[in-house]
Design an enzyme around this catalytic site. Structure first.
Site, PDB file in Angstrom:
ATOM      1  N   SER A  46      33.516  38.871  40.921  1.00 16.39           N
ATOM      2  CA  SER A  46      32.196  39.255  40.281  1.00 16.39           C
ATOM      3  C   SER A  46      30.885  38.328  40.008  1.00 16.39           C
ATOM      4  O   SER A  46      31.062  37.117  41.428  1.00 16.39           O
ATOM      5  CB  SER A  46      32.372  38.814  38.370  1.00 16.39           C
ATOM      6  OG  SER A  46      32.120  37.938  38.791  1.00 16.39           O
ATOM      7  N   LYS A  47      30.024  38.964  40.506  1.00 12.64           N
ATOM      8  CA  LYS A  47      28.427  38.196  40.766  1.00 12.64           C
ATOM      9  C   LYS A  47      28.388  37.225  40.190  1.00 12.64           C
ATOM     10  O   LYS A  47      28.084  35.754  40.666  1.00 12.64           O
ATOM     11  CB  LYS A  47      28.200  39.218  40.203  1.00 12.64           C
ATOM     12  CG  LYS A  47      26.209  38.910  40.960  1.00 12.64           C
ATOM     13  CD  LYS A  47      25.346  40.458  40.307  1.00 12.64           C
ATOM     14  CE  LYS A  47      23.803  40.010  40.819  1.00 12.64           C
ATOM     15  NZ  LYS A  47      23.825  40.593  41.890  1.00 12.64           N
TER      16      LYS A  47
END
Ligand code: GLU
Length: 487
Positions: free
Chosen positions: A258-259
């Site tokens: 994920s970011k």
């Protein structure tokens, strides 16, 4: 050709233009490209923009330029017209509508006139009863006349898929094996929205059919949608492509990539100075391996070796350390001349944009430093002294190497250097040895202080290489400046 189909291989990368290119997207594009090229097939770029609310200005151009930077060319796409265009879904709306109507005629889909308010009611009741939320099939059995008059009255409607009420659907995924799902868990999926746009599910199937896609290679997150797609292919009476769902990408702690935990945009890695070769090599190994110890691959080698049989089921961990190492390895394999053009590009965008360096000088810097850097920018970051004189001196090195007798030793060295005419590396060395001998000190007393004086730091390539590269005048200037500053 490949087992499972009788036609030439055609695969596609079908991103939605929602912004940047995710590294997972790059992997999907890469695997499709490798598979296509391995089988002498075609690789297609299709833009899936049916969800207009998620559309981002400039996203398509960005996708195209990022793929081109990565060196993954497609055979057909917006800017490379083939026989199966347009390659943007929002330009194919008629086709989807025609096929939605066709499914209704086949009895495989139906008009649904339920209002959003009614659907919300149904949902709330299901939640309250702790049931799985799904459409309650209210319009599934409306009689024909009723439907006709509602349509004639211009009532808002969607088209829904008529999922069988019992039984199960099985298919073979190239990576995951046999997947079986009971029809009961499938919703009567909307195929055509009230605004006339198809949903992803209808568009993807219609396009994969019309674009003669033989293999659908995509991320695991699409696996739950695949039974709906297969049901649609069968409802139309179309041949089903081969499906292959790629394993999830994970953070080192095994959570979904994920970011929040780091960069996921290919553009970020590009901006940080990663080589396309390294990023592509790295991404290729996120789920695939050659079955032996080899880790460094060029794109051509990947094309030669890639196969879906060697793609694993379990999640692939995204390890930046490995990417950095690959960057070092791929940089090492570049010629000095290739590095020169990358270094020039880097300098042109740096504080040195206006400084003149000739090719011969930069090539010498490259050969002195190339074993010590993993990134092109590190030529400047690790040896800024090749680009400008030091403006400060590392205090710990000063403490250790700059003694009370140092200025006098260096003054003598300047004297020796001054008498050299056009010195080679060895001449600097001999001059330093003469100075040490005459002053009755070890060479080391002078070497470390000179390194500090000309570079400002205590590490780097051989001192005589540095002196030779800087040249006699500049070396003398820097030694004098250090005497002046450090006393
Ligand atoms: N448009 C989907 C996406 O954004 C493509 C999924 C597929 O390949 O079928 O990833």
């Amino acid at each position: 050709m490949t087992p499972g189909t009788s036609q030439p291989v055609r695969v596609r990368f079908a991103p939605s233009p929602t912004g940047y290119l995710h590294v997972g997207g790059l992997r999907t594009a890469l695997y499709n490209y490798l598979f296509a090229k391995h089988h002498n097939g075609k690789f297609i770029l299709r833009i899936e923009d049916t969800d207009q609310s998620r559309k981002v200005e400039g996203a398509v151009e960005n996708l195209i330029s990022t793929l081109s930077w990565a060196g993954i060319p497609y055979d057909e796409g917006i800017d490379r017209p083939g026989d199966f265009g347009p390659y943007v879904q929002s330009e194919r709306l008629d086709l989807y509508r025609r096929h939605a109507e066709e499914l209704i005629r086949f009895g495989k889909a139906y008009y649904c006139f339920c209002t959003p308010e009614r659907l919300e009611e149904v949902r709330k009741k299901q939640i309250a009863a702790k049931l799985q939320t799904s459409y309650d099939r209210h319009c599934r059995n409306l009689d024909k006349d009723n439907v006709e008059s509602l349509l004639a009255a211009g009532e808002n409607h969607v088209v829904r898929m008529k999922v069988p009420l019992d039984g199960e659907l099985s298919f073979e995924d190239e990576i995951r094996g046999i997947v079986t799902i009971a029809y009961q868990v499938l919703d009567d999926q909307v195929l055509l929205k009230s605004d006339g746009f198809p949903t992803y599910h209808l568009a993807v199937v219609v396009d994969d059919h019309h674009m003669q896609i033989t293999h659908v290679i995509r991320g695991e997150e699409w696996l739950p949608s695949t039974p709906k797609h297969i049901l649609l292919f069968r409802s139309f009476g179309w041949e089903t492509p081969v499906f292959a769902h790629l394993p999830l990408l994970l953070n080192p702690d095994k959570s979904k990539l994920s970011k929040r935990q780091g960069d996921v945009a290919v553009e970020e890695y590009r901006a940080k100075g990663y080589l396309r070769e390294a990023l592509v090599n790295f991404v290729a190994f996120l789920g695939w391996n050659p079955g032996d110890e080899r880790e460094i691959f060029s794109l051509e080698e990947l094309v030669r070796e890639f196969s879906l049989e060697r793609v694993g089921k379990s999640g692939a961990v995204f390890n930046v350390e490995k990417l950095n190492w690959l960057n070092f390895e791929h940089l090492r394999r570049k010629s000095d001349v290739d590095i020169l053009s990358m270094l020039r590009e880097y300098l042109a965008a740096s504080e040195f944009a206006a400084t003149q360096f000739d090719d011969a000088y930069l090539l010498s810097v490259i050969s002195a430093m190339r074993d010590r850097v993993s990134f092109v920018r590190e030529f400047v970051e690790k040896s800024p002294y090749f680009f400008k004189p030091p403006i400060e001196y590392d205090p710990t090195v000063v403490k250790k190497r700059w003694k009370s007798e140092t200025p006098e030793l260096l003054r003598r060295l300047i004297g020796e250097f001054s008498s050299l005419g056009n010195p080679a590396k060895e001449d600097f060395e001999a001059a330093l040895h003469r100075t040490a001998e005459a002053s009755k000190v070890g060479n080391g007393e002078i070497i470390h202080a000179v390194r500090l004086a000309v570079s400002g730091i205590g590490t780097g390539p051989g001192l005589y290489d540095i002196l030779f590269l800087l040249g006699k005048e500049e070396s003398i200037r820097r030694i004098a400046a250090a005497i002046h500053t450090l006393g």
